[in-house]
Scaffold this motif. Structure first.
Motif, mmCIF file in Angstrom:
data_model
loop_
_atom_site.group_PDB
_atom_site.id
_atom_site.type_symbol
_atom_site.label_atom_id
_atom_site.label_comp_id
_atom_site.label_asym_id
_atom_site.label_seq_id
_atom_site.Cartn_x
_atom_site.Cartn_y
_atom_site.Cartn_z
ATOM 1 N N SER A 171 0.811 -1.219 0.000
ATOM 2 C CA SER A 171 0.000 0.000 0.000
ATOM 3 C C SER A 171 0.846 1.270 0.000
ATOM 4 C CB SER A 171 -0.933 0.015 1.208
ATOM 5 O OG SER A 171 -0.190 -0.014 2.419
ATOM 6 N N GLN A 172 2.093 1.167 0.433
ATOM 7 C CA GLN A 172 2.958 2.344 0.495
ATOM 8 C C GLN A 172 3.777 2.565 -0.774
ATOM 9 O OE1 GLN A 172 5.446 2.199 4.007
ATOM 10 N NE2 GLN A 172 3.733 1.748 5.370
ATOM 11 N N VAL A 173 3.788 1.599 -1.670
ATOM 12 C CA VAL A 173 4.656 1.672 -2.839
ATOM 13 C C VAL A 173 4.381 2.886 -3.717
ATOM 14 C CG1 VAL A 173 5.269 0.525 -5.006
ATOM 15 C CG2 VAL A 173 5.221 -0.772 -2.873
ATOM 16 N N PRO A 174 3.128 3.181 -4.110
ATOM 17 C CA PRO A 174 2.917 4.319 -5.014
ATOM 18 C C PRO A 174 3.487 5.633 -4.486
ATOM 19 C CG PRO A 174 0.943 2.985 -4.906
ATOM 20 C CD PRO A 174 1.859 2.465 -3.845
ATOM 21 N N ALA A 175 3.365 5.866 -3.188
ATOM 22 C CA ALA A 175 3.865 7.121 -2.617
ATOM 23 C C ALA A 175 5.384 7.188 -2.607
ATOM 24 C CB ALA A 175 3.328 7.297 -1.199
ATOM 25 N N LEU A 176 6.050 6.033 -2.651
ATOM 26 C CA LEU A 176 7.506 6.011 -2.628
ATOM 27 C C LEU A 176 8.126 6.222 -4.004
ATOM 28 C CD1 LEU A 176 8.064 2.958 -0.250
ATOM 29 C CD2 LEU A 176 8.358 5.376 0.314
ATOM 30 N N LEU A 177 7.358 6.009 -5.048
ATOM 31 C CA LEU A 177 7.888 6.108 -6.399
ATOM 32 C C LEU A 177 8.040 7.566 -6.822
ATOM 33 C CD1 LEU A 177 5.843 3.333 -8.234
ATOM 34 C CD2 LEU A 177 8.108 3.147 -7.185
ATOM 35 N N SER A 178 9.078 7.843 -7.571
ATOM 36 C CA SER A 178 9.269 9.178 -8.141
ATOM 37 C C SER A 178 10.104 9.046 -9.404
ATOM 38 C CB SER A 178 9.981 10.112 -7.158
ATOM 39 O OG SER A 178 11.325 9.713 -6.957
ATOM 40 N N THR A 179 9.990 10.034 -10.264
ATOM 41 C CA THR A 179 10.801 10.061 -11.482
ATOM 42 C C THR A 179 12.287 10.082 -11.132
ATOM 43 O OG1 THR A 179 9.049 11.178 -12.715
ATOM 44 C CG2 THR A 179 11.292 11.380 -13.576
ATOM 45 N N ASP A 180 12.646 10.851 -10.109
ATOM 46 C CA ASP A 180 14.049 10.939 -9.691
ATOM 47 C C ASP A 180 14.571 9.592 -9.201
ATOM 48 O OD1 ASP A 180 16.507 12.501 -8.894
ATOM 49 O OD2 ASP A 180 15.890 11.759 -6.921
ATOM 50 N N LEU A 181 13.767 8.864 -8.415
ATOM 51 C CA LEU A 181 14.196 7.563 -7.910
ATOM 52 C C LEU A 181 14.466 6.597 -9.054
ATOM 53 C CD1 LEU A 181 14.646 5.543 -5.563
ATOM 54 C CD2 LEU A 181 12.183 5.046 -5.672
ATOM 55 N N ILE A 182 13.565 6.556 -10.022
ATOM 56 C CA ILE A 182 13.743 5.655 -11.158
ATOM 57 C C ILE A 182 15.013 6.004 -11.921
ATOM 58 C CG2 ILE A 182 12.772 4.945 -13.383
ATOM 59 C CD1 ILE A 182 9.973 5.430 -12.102
ATOM 60 N N CYS A 183 15.232 7.292 -12.147
ATOM 61 C CA CYS A 183 16.426 7.717 -12.888
ATOM 62 C C CYS A 183 17.702 7.376 -12.129
ATOM 63 C CB CYS A 183 16.359 9.215 -13.175
ATOM 64 S SG CYS A 183 15.141 9.684 -14.425
ATOM 65 N N ARG A 184 17.730 7.621 -10.821
ATOM 66 C CA ARG A 184 18.932 7.352 -10.030
ATOM 67 C C ARG A 184 19.271 5.878 -10.037
ATOM 68 N NH1 ARG A 184 18.245 10.059 -4.264
ATOM 69 N NH2 ARG A 184 20.324 9.194 -3.963
ATOM 70 N N ARG A 185 18.259 5.032 -9.825
ATOM 71 C CA ARG A 185 18.523 3.595 -9.801
ATOM 72 C C ARG A 185 18.946 3.082 -11.185
ATOM 73 N NH1 ARG A 185 16.171 1.488 -4.954
ATOM 74 N NH2 ARG A 185 16.762 3.072 -3.417
#
Length: 332
Positions: A171-185
């Motif tokens: 339930s917490q996953v959507p709030a943790l996602l961000s464009t910056d996080l995806i790019c960094r990883r």
């Protein structure tokens, strides 16, 4: 090249017997020299429990491991504990922590070319002062790397996956996602696949969060608002990123030929396919560190410790992969 350091993991789990079994299979598996951090008596007993011929020899310096390795399993240091499979306790947790600390320190100092960490029991470690969510965060701190920049990749013969979020409720996953996080990883993954895995231009398939990758917003808008902008940014930087891909088709045999790693939105989206395809050969690799760190992709398995049922494949694969990655760095 320096030998690999292997930490024991919880001594009541399957880690010690699989370290012993890996040494016994060293020639057949093509493993580079490694040494265990502590547990000489423990490892001898664990090997004997599987009816393996595993002579153990204590060493005083990692540099001695290469000469000892052909004839005996090298063990650094005097710290040790009893072989009580399936009976975890605080003493075993302290031994596991001491072994992990030593392995990390040696790798950071350059005395080991990388580390392979045995499976731990986090709750027991917490009782003896371990304050990290897991070994990944511990090793990252030892390297001076922020925890969020230590990226967990699961790798097997048929698939590599990276989960963006790990041990959190779904339930917490959507709030943790961000464009910056995806790019960094994705950037960390692309660099590591080039440096440590020899892939000249890594292809990164990025999964959607929602069924059918959101189906143009009818099943959620994270694909449009978060994931697609990240892919556009990565492509503009020259990274071969594609998606958002519907996760229900991303791991099909014909699809896996089109990418080198799948960047997944949450824990089970990444771990279910790797465990379904490569359970006995799955390796947990930490990307983004100045050292090599791998671990078998399984837990302590207290219920089968000492029974001889545990398969050594993932431990052998973790040692082999650490050695291959270390060699690429040394030759790079």
């Amino acid at each position: 090249m320096a030998p690999l350091a292997v930490s024991l993991g919880d001594p009541a789990g399957i880690g010690p017997e699989l370290i012993a079994a890996s040494w016994a299979a060293r020639d057949e598996a093509g493993l580079q020299p490694f040494f265990a951090c502590g547990g000489a008596g423990l490892l001898a007993a664990a090997g004997a429990s599987r009816e393996l011929s595993v002579p153990v020899e204590r060493i005083a310096d990692p540099a001695e491991a290469a000469a000892v390795f052909p004839r005996a399993l090298p063990v650094l240091g005097e710290v040790d504990g009893p072989w009580n499979p399936g009976q975890p306790d605080s003493g075993g947790a302290r031994l596991a922590l001491a072994s992990l600390k030593q392995a990390a320190e040696l790798a950071v100092a350059g005395s080991a070319s990388g580390i392979v960490t045995g499976p731990i029991a986090k709750a027991l470690l917490a009782e003896v002062g371990f304050r990290h969510p897991g070994q990944t965060e511990f090793v990252a701190e030892a390297c001076g790397v922020a925890a969020e920049d230590a990226v967990m990749m699961l790798a097997g013969p048929q698939l590599r996956t990276i989960p963006l979020s790990v041990h959190v409720p779904l339930s917490q996953v959507p709030a943790l996602l961000s464009t910056d996080l995806i790019c960094r990883r994705a950037r960390i993954a692309a660099e590591a696949l080039q440096r440590d895995f020899g892939i000249a231009r890594p292809r990164i398939a990025i999964a959607g969060l929602n069924p059918h990758a959101g189906e143009s917003g009818r099943m959620g808008d994270e694909e449009q608002s978060i994931i697609s902008p990240a892919i556009e940014t990565l492509m503009a930087e020259g990274i071969a990123a594609t998606g958002p891909h519907p996760a229900d088709a991303l791991f099909a045999p014909h699809a896996r030929d089109d990418y080198d790693v799948a960047l997944c939105m949450y824990h089970d989206q990444a771990l279910i396919p790797i465990k379904a395809l490569d359970f006995d050969a799955g390796v947990n690799v930490t990307l983004g560190l100045p050292i090599i760190r791998t671990s078998p992709d399984h837990g302590t398995a207290f219920a089968i410790a000492g029974t001889g049922k545990a398969h050594p494949g993932a431990t052998i694969a973790a040692i082999r992969m650490a050695g291959e990655c270390a060699a690429r760095r040394a030759n790079g």
